[in-house]
Design a protein around this motif. Structure first.
Motif, PDB file in Angstrom:
ATOM      1  N   MET A   1       0.752  -1.070   0.031  1.00 40.78           N
ATOM      2  CA  MET A   1       0.169   0.096  -0.073  1.00 40.78           C
ATOM      3  C   MET A   1       1.139   1.031  -0.027  1.00 40.78           C
ATOM      4  O   MET A   1       0.713   2.309  -0.579  1.00 40.78           O
ATOM      5  N   ARG A   2       1.881   1.247   0.857  1.00 35.93           N
ATOM      6  CA  ARG A   2       2.771   2.412   0.661  1.00 35.93           C
ATOM      7  C   ARG A   2       3.313   2.744  -0.515  1.00 35.93           C
ATOM      8  O   ARG A   2       3.710   3.600  -1.154  1.00 35.93           O
ATOM      9  N   ASP A   3       3.879   1.584  -1.161  1.00 32.69           N
ATOM     10  CA  ASP A   3       4.373   1.469  -2.665  1.00 32.69           C
ATOM     11  C   ASP A   3       3.328   2.243  -3.363  1.00 32.69           C
ATOM     12  O   ASP A   3       3.734   3.013  -4.425  1.00 32.69           O
ATOM     13  N   ARG A   4       2.270   1.635  -3.532  1.00 34.27           N
ATOM     14  CA  ARG A   4       0.936   2.262  -4.432  1.00 34.27           C
ATOM     15  C   ARG A   4       0.896   3.712  -4.151  1.00 34.27           C
ATOM     16  O   ARG A   4       0.698   4.545  -5.139  1.00 34.27           O
ATOM     17  N   GLN A   5       1.008   4.138  -3.144  1.00 31.89           N
ATOM     18  CA  GLN A   5       0.684   5.541  -2.640  1.00 31.89           C
ATOM     19  C   GLN A   5       1.849   6.375  -2.975  1.00 31.89           C
ATOM     20  O   GLN A   5       1.393   7.507  -3.676  1.00 31.89           O
ATOM     21  N   LYS A   6       3.126   6.063  -3.041  1.00 32.67           N
ATOM     22  CA  LYS A   6       4.205   6.704  -3.586  1.00 32.67           C
ATOM     23  C   LYS A   6       4.073   6.751  -5.108  1.00 32.67           C
ATOM     24  O   LYS A   6       4.413   7.852  -5.588  1.00 32.67           O
ATOM     25  N   GLU A   7       3.837   5.747  -5.749  1.00 30.58           N
ATOM     26  CA  GLU A   7       3.750   5.682  -7.071  1.00 30.58           C
ATOM     27  C   GLU A   7       2.487   6.959  -7.468  1.00 30.58           C
ATOM     28  O   GLU A   7       2.736   7.555  -8.373  1.00 30.58           O
ATOM     29  N   ARG A   8       1.466   6.854  -6.856  1.00 29.32           N
ATOM     30  CA  ARG A   8       0.222   7.764  -6.848  1.00 29.32           C
ATOM     31  C   ARG A   8       0.622   9.211  -6.978  1.00 29.32           C
ATOM     32  O   ARG A   8       0.570  10.054  -7.852  1.00 29.32           O
TER      33      ARG A   8
ATOM     34  N   ALA B   1       3.768  10.192  -7.083  1.00 23.63           N
ATOM     35  CA  ALA B   1       4.706  10.588  -8.158  1.00 23.63           C
ATOM     36  C   ALA B   1       4.056  10.845  -9.455  1.00 23.63           C
ATOM     37  O   ALA B   1       4.527  11.924 -10.121  1.00 23.63           O
ATOM     38  N   ARG B   2       3.016   9.915  -9.777  1.00 22.89           N
ATOM     39  CA  ARG B   2       2.455  10.294 -11.136  1.00 22.89           C
ATOM     40  C   ARG B   2       1.557  11.732 -10.977  1.00 22.89           C
ATOM     41  O   ARG B   2       1.727  12.347 -11.895  1.00 22.89           O
ATOM     42  N   THR B   3       0.913  12.052  -9.856  1.00 22.20           N
ATOM     43  CA  THR B   3       0.459  13.191  -9.629  1.00 22.20           C
ATOM     44  C   THR B   3       1.081  14.282  -9.787  1.00 22.20           C
ATOM     45  O   THR B   3       1.171  15.292 -10.601  1.00 22.20           O
ATOM     46  N   ARG B   4       2.379  14.400  -9.290  1.00 18.84           N
ATOM     47  CA  ARG B   4       3.500  15.310  -9.484  1.00 18.84           C
ATOM     48  C   ARG B   4       3.919  15.592 -10.795  1.00 18.84           C
ATOM     49  O   ARG B   4       3.923  16.636 -11.373  1.00 18.84           O
ATOM     50  N   ARG B   5       4.112  14.381 -11.395  1.00 25.70           N
ATOM     51  CA  ARG B   5       4.500  14.502 -12.871  1.00 25.70           C
ATOM     52  C   ARG B   5       3.499  15.145 -13.725  1.00 25.70           C
ATOM     53  O   ARG B   5       3.621  16.150 -14.668  1.00 25.70           O
ATOM     54  N   LEU B   6       2.218  14.600 -13.510  1.00 33.17           N
ATOM     55  CA  LEU B   6       1.147  15.379 -14.393  1.00 33.17           C
ATOM     56  C   LEU B   6       1.044  16.756 -14.138  1.00 33.17           C
ATOM     57  O   LEU B   6       0.736  17.439 -15.167  1.00 33.17           O
ATOM     58  N   ILE B   7       1.112  17.094 -12.823  1.00 30.71           N
ATOM     59  CA  ILE B   7       1.116  18.754 -12.568  1.00 30.71           C
ATOM     60  C   ILE B   7       2.243  19.274 -13.288  1.00 30.71           C
ATOM     61  O   ILE B   7       1.998  20.297 -13.817  1.00 30.71           O
TER      62      ILE B   7
END
Length: 67
Positions: free
Chosen positions: A20-27, A29-35
């Motif tokens: 769950m921590r890994d999935r949250q980190k990935e989310r 990171a993706r949000t930051r990249r999209l922004i």
């Protein structure tokens, strides 16, 4: 429940928490990249900030088709 079963259950829960921590980190990171990508898009095409999503999509595909 035996001691071995408890240890196995604890290990399973630790693994699930780590996943769950890994999935949250990935989310995040993706949000930051999209922004960041959106900010670059608006910087390169200031008119993009005033477009709705459908207009923006059509605009970008139009540019891609010309090349």
């Amino acid at each position: 429940m035996t001691e071995d079963e408890k240890k196995l259950l604890q290990a399973k829960h630790r693994l699930e928490e780590a996943e769950m921590r890994d999935r949250q980190k990935e989310r995040k990171a993706r949000t930051r990249r999209l922004i960041q990508e959106g900010a670059i898009l608006e910087k390169a095409f200031p008119q993009a900030a005033k477009m709705n999503l459908e207009e923006l999509e059509d605009f970008l595909y139009g540019i891609l088709r010309k090349n």
